[in-house]
Design a protein around this motif. Sequence first.
Motif, PDB file in Angstrom:
ATOM      1  N   HIS A   1       0.837  -1.205   0.000  1.00 53.88           N
ATOM      2  CA  HIS A   1       0.000   0.000   0.000  1.00 53.88           C
ATOM      3  C   HIS A   1       0.872   1.257   0.000  1.00 53.88           C
ATOM      4  N   LEU A   2       1.894   1.255   0.845  1.00 55.64           N
ATOM      5  CA  LEU A   2       2.774   2.420   0.945  1.00 55.64           C
ATOM      6  C   LEU A   2       3.484   2.684  -0.377  1.00 55.64           C
ATOM      7  N   GLU A   3       3.919   1.616  -1.024  1.00 57.65           N
ATOM      8  CA  GLU A   3       4.599   1.769  -2.314  1.00 57.65           C
ATOM      9  C   GLU A   3       3.671   2.357  -3.368  1.00 57.65           C
ATOM     10  N   LYS A   4       2.369   2.125  -3.206  1.00 54.95           N
ATOM     11  CA  LYS A   4       1.376   2.694  -4.119  1.00 54.95           C
ATOM     12  C   LYS A   4       0.937   4.092  -3.679  1.00 54.95           C
ATOM     13  N   LYS A   5       1.644   4.647  -2.688  1.00 53.83           N
ATOM     14  CA  LYS A   5       1.399   5.986  -2.145  1.00 53.83           C
ATOM     15  C   LYS A   5       0.033   6.106  -1.481  1.00 53.83           C
ATOM     16  N   ARG A   6      -0.419   4.992  -0.889  1.00 47.08           N
ATOM     17  CA  ARG A   6      -1.603   5.037  -0.038  1.00 47.08           C
ATOM     18  C   ARG A   6      -1.144   5.274   1.401  1.00 47.08           C
ATOM     19  N   VAL A   7      -1.902   6.053   2.134  1.00 47.00           N
ATOM     20  CA  VAL A   7      -1.632   6.211   3.559  1.00 47.00           C
ATOM     21  C   VAL A   7      -2.170   4.981   4.280  1.00 47.00           C
ATOM     22  N   VAL A   8      -1.364   4.395   5.157  1.00 46.16           N
ATOM     23  CA  VAL A   8      -1.800   3.231   5.928  1.00 46.16           C
ATOM     24  C   VAL A   8      -1.934   3.638   7.384  1.00 46.16           C
ATOM     25  N   LEU A   9      -3.109   3.424   7.948  1.00 47.40           N
ATOM     26  CA  LEU A   9      -3.374   3.731   9.349  1.00 47.40           C
ATOM     27  C   LEU A   9      -3.327   2.427  10.144  1.00 47.40           C
ATOM     28  N   PHE A  10      -2.340   2.316  11.028  1.00 50.95           N
ATOM     29  CA  PHE A  10      -2.205   1.125  11.870  1.00 50.95           C
ATOM     30  C   PHE A  10      -3.001   1.346  13.149  1.00 50.95           C
ATOM     31  N   SER A  11      -4.046   0.531  13.360  1.00 46.88           N
ATOM     32  CA  SER A  11      -4.907   0.736  14.519  1.00 46.88           C
ATOM     33  C   SER A  11      -4.975  -0.516  15.375  1.00 46.88           C
ATOM     34  N   ALA A  12      -5.633  -0.375  16.526  1.00 49.19           N
ATOM     35  CA  ALA A  12      -5.789  -1.446  17.520  1.00 49.19           C
ATOM     36  C   ALA A  12      -4.465  -1.840  18.160  1.00 49.19           C
ATOM     37  N   GLY A  13      -3.538  -0.898  18.237  1.00 46.37           N
ATOM     38  CA  GLY A  13      -2.280  -1.132  18.922  1.00 46.37           C
ATOM     39  C   GLY A  13      -1.508  -2.306  18.351  1.00 46.37           C
ATOM     40  N   THR A  14      -0.856  -3.046  19.240  1.00 44.98           N
ATOM     41  CA  THR A  14      -0.147  -4.252  18.810  1.00 44.98           C
ATOM     42  C   THR A  14      -1.081  -5.461  18.806  1.00 44.98           C
ATOM     43  N   GLY A  15      -2.302  -5.255  19.284  1.00 40.95           N
ATOM     44  CA  GLY A  15      -3.245  -6.365  19.422  1.00 40.95           C
ATOM     45  C   GLY A  15      -3.137  -7.048  20.762  1.00 40.95           C
ATOM     46  N   ASN A  16      -2.254  -6.519  21.622  1.00 39.29           N
ATOM     47  CA  ASN A  16      -2.020  -7.114  22.941  1.00 39.29           C
ATOM     48  C   ASN A  16      -2.164  -6.060  24.034  1.00 39.29           C
ATOM     49  N   PRO A  17      -2.765  -6.440  25.172  1.00 47.20           N
ATOM     50  CA  PRO A  17      -2.804  -5.498  26.296  1.00 47.20           C
ATOM     51  C   PRO A  17      -1.414  -5.263  26.852  1.00 47.20           C
ATOM     52  N   TYR A  18      -1.286  -4.217  27.652  1.00 46.09           N
ATOM     53  CA  TYR A  18      -0.029  -3.842  28.327  1.00 46.09           C
ATOM     54  C   TYR A  18       0.985  -3.183  27.395  1.00 46.09           C
ATOM     55  N   PHE A  19       0.621  -2.939  26.152  1.00 45.34           N
ATOM     56  CA  PHE A  19       1.513  -2.228  25.228  1.00 45.34           C
ATOM     57  C   PHE A  19       0.843  -0.954  24.745  1.00 45.34           C
ATOM     58  N   SER A  20       1.590   0.139  24.724  1.00 42.82           N
ATOM     59  CA  SER A  20       1.045   1.436  24.330  1.00 42.82           C
ATOM     60  C   SER A  20       1.071   1.619  22.816  1.00 42.82           C
ATOM     61  N   THR A  21       0.411   2.685  22.346  1.00 43.98           N
ATOM     62  CA  THR A  21       0.488   3.000  20.919  1.00 43.98           C
ATOM     63  C   THR A  21       1.858   3.572  20.549  1.00 43.98           C
ATOM     64  N   ASP A  22       2.616   4.062  21.543  1.00 38.51           N
ATOM     65  CA  ASP A  22       4.020   4.423  21.274  1.00 38.51           C
ATOM     66  C   ASP A  22       4.800   3.182  20.858  1.00 38.51           C
ATOM     67  N   THR A  23       4.573   2.096  21.584  1.00 42.02           N
ATOM     68  CA  THR A  23       5.237   0.833  21.244  1.00 42.02           C
ATOM     69  C   THR A  23       4.772   0.334  19.881  1.00 42.02           C
ATOM     70  N   THR A  24       3.480   0.522  19.589  1.00 39.36           N
ATOM     71  CA  THR A  24       2.962   0.162  18.257  1.00 39.36           C
ATOM     72  C   THR A  24       3.721   0.912  17.172  1.00 39.36           C
ATOM     73  N   ALA A  25       3.901   2.224  17.365  1.00 43.87           N
ATOM     74  CA  ALA A  25       4.611   3.037  16.367  1.00 43.87           C
ATOM     75  C   ALA A  25       6.040   2.530  16.176  1.00 43.87           C
ATOM     76  N   ALA A  26       6.716   2.208  17.283  1.00 45.34           N
ATOM     77  CA  ALA A  26       8.089   1.702  17.195  1.00 45.34           C
ATOM     78  C   ALA A  26       8.135   0.351  16.489  1.00 45.34           C
ATOM     79  N   LEU A  27       7.209  -0.526  16.838  1.00 43.30           N
ATOM     80  CA  LEU A  27       7.169  -1.860  16.238  1.00 43.30           C
ATOM     81  C   LEU A  27       6.875  -1.789  14.746  1.00 43.30           C
ATOM     82  N   ARG A  28       5.855  -1.035  14.368  1.00 45.10           N
ATOM     83  CA  ARG A  28       5.497  -0.935  12.952  1.00 45.10           C
ATOM     84  C   ARG A  28       6.601  -0.240  12.157  1.00 45.10           C
TER      85      ARG A  28
END
Length: 240
Positions: A120-147
């Motif tokens: 999607h990114l290569e096609k210049k689509r914006v990708v919105l990563f939601s629902a965190g990592t899918g696991n409790p106890y992890f923040s969306t900051d951690t999601t951003a770092a992981l993704r």
Amino acid sequence: MTKYQRVVLKLSGEALAGEAGYGIDANVLQSVASQIKEVIELGTEVAVVVGGGNIWRGMAGSSQGMDRATADYMGMLATVMNSLALQDSLESNDVETRVQTSIEMRQVAEPYIRRKAIRHLEKKRVVLFSAGTGNPYFSTDTTAALRAAEIEADVILMAKNKVDGVYDADPSVDANAKKYDELSYFDVLKDGLGVMDSTASSLCMDNDIPLLVFSLMEQGNIKRAVLGEDLGTIVRGNRS
């Protein structure tokens, strides 16, 4: 020429609430969407991670006696709501967008698949990563770092709604608070600066992902960040 070719933009849920402090402000959404459009038009690939604190904070629910995992899952659903709202605003600005969720909900969005996200990114689509990592106890900051690590992003752009960088104290309380131009993740962790939680900071440090902290409130700042203009605070694996 842009400094960064692929970025992860991290937005707090509170930023989307605007002055109200709760819910979603349509004017803020439009401002963010128009700024992202500017970046897409430069040719930069943009992924976005949005928090959910404008709707629900898992830690707050937990502190009130709710089961922590349940509270965190509710927070993940809040991030999906924010992502869908931002998707709608982006597409009203003629920006192709895909929402991917870490918790499967096919009627609402695509499940997160790394290779599909990159395509999607290569096609210049914006990708919105939601629902965190899918696991409790992890923040969306951690999601951003992981993704960011997974998609091999050049930088994480952390857009703040109350500050324009990283300070050694709260600038809204301490008039003498000093703003840093550059930091290392080691400094962030050692001094407890609260830029990101320790899990996210460690993940960025281990994978050598730079972090730029800047103000979202000034129109055009996301574009300035991508162009490499001098703003905010840059956090690296080691201070250069």
